[in-house]
Design an enzyme around this catalytic site. Structure first.
Site, PDB file in Angstrom:
ATOM      1  N   SER A  41      13.791  21.191  -3.603  1.00 28.49           N
ATOM      2  CA  SER A  41      12.586  21.100  -4.439  1.00 28.49           C
ATOM      3  C   SER A  41      12.127  19.676  -4.723  1.00 28.49           C
ATOM      4  CB  SER A  41      12.809  21.832  -5.763  1.00 28.49           C
ATOM      5  OG  SER A  41      13.697  21.114  -6.588  1.00 28.49           O
ATOM      6  N   LYS A  79      13.676  17.466 -11.608  1.00 24.98           N
ATOM      7  CA  LYS A  79      12.217  17.524 -11.421  1.00 24.98           C
ATOM      8  C   LYS A  79      11.588  16.229 -11.905  1.00 24.98           C
ATOM      9  CE  LYS A  79      12.453  21.947 -10.356  1.00 24.98           C
ATOM     10  NZ  LYS A  79      12.668  22.283  -8.979  1.00 24.98           N
TER      11      LYS A  79
END
Length: 182
Positions: A41, A79
């Protein structure tokens, strides 16, 4: 060597070892922590199984890469902070608009790459996703750099600041750096 001198050196060594263990405990639990990136990700910034150091005392700013307790599982996620409290966020034509101004996201894969289609963010407004027009106090809006393959604030909503472990401040490069960009 005399018996009392040996005892003194032994006690000195024990104290040194104790101070080192206490120091390592404090650093690991309160200041810095090692971690591992799992999944894709955050590509192209981080790759699966990259080793990282997390700074637990850093202040969190826009565009920092952070580690946090996932709101939708028992995992930790890595993230990028896109929105901080008070920010208005919108994506149009794969461009980020923060507080009405276009922002270049140089950390994403470049437009010339054939893989770019997988990294499209898609059009949305903060209000469409969350019902809020700005990022509320004590929360953040986070996205993975691999927008086509990231479970992030577009799906689980705002991230509460209490869930943040810290900011990624260092990455260890493996000896075998195959598949990593130069």
């Amino acid at each position: 060597m005399e018996q009392s001198a040996i005892k003194k050196e032994f006690y000195l060594l024990c104290r040194i070892i104790l101070f080192v263990v206490i120091g390592l405990f404090i650093v690991k639990n309160f200041l810095l922590a090692p971690s591992v990136v799992w999944g894709e990700s955050m590509q192209p910034t981080f790759f699966d199984q990259d080793k990282i150091i997390v700074n637990k005392v850093a202040s969190i700013d826009r565009f920092d890469v952070i580690v946090f307790q996932a709101p939708d599982s028992d995992n930790y996620y890595v993230k990028r902070v896109i929105g901080v409290p008070g920010d208005h966020i919108e994506y149009k034509s794969n461009t980020l608009y923060l507080n009405g101004e276009a922002v270049e996201e140089s950390y994403l894969i470049n437009d010339d790459s054939p893989a770019k289609m997988g990294f499209q963010t898609g059009n949305f407004t903060l209000e469409e996703l969350t019902g809020y027009s700005i990022v509320p106090e004590n929360t953040y809006f986070v996205l993975g750099d691999n927008r086509g393959n990231s479970n992030d604030s577009r799906f689980f909503g705002f991230l509460n600041e209490e869930a943040i472990i810290g900011e990624v401040t260092f990455r260890f490069y493996p000896f075998n750096n195959i598949g990593r960009p130069e």
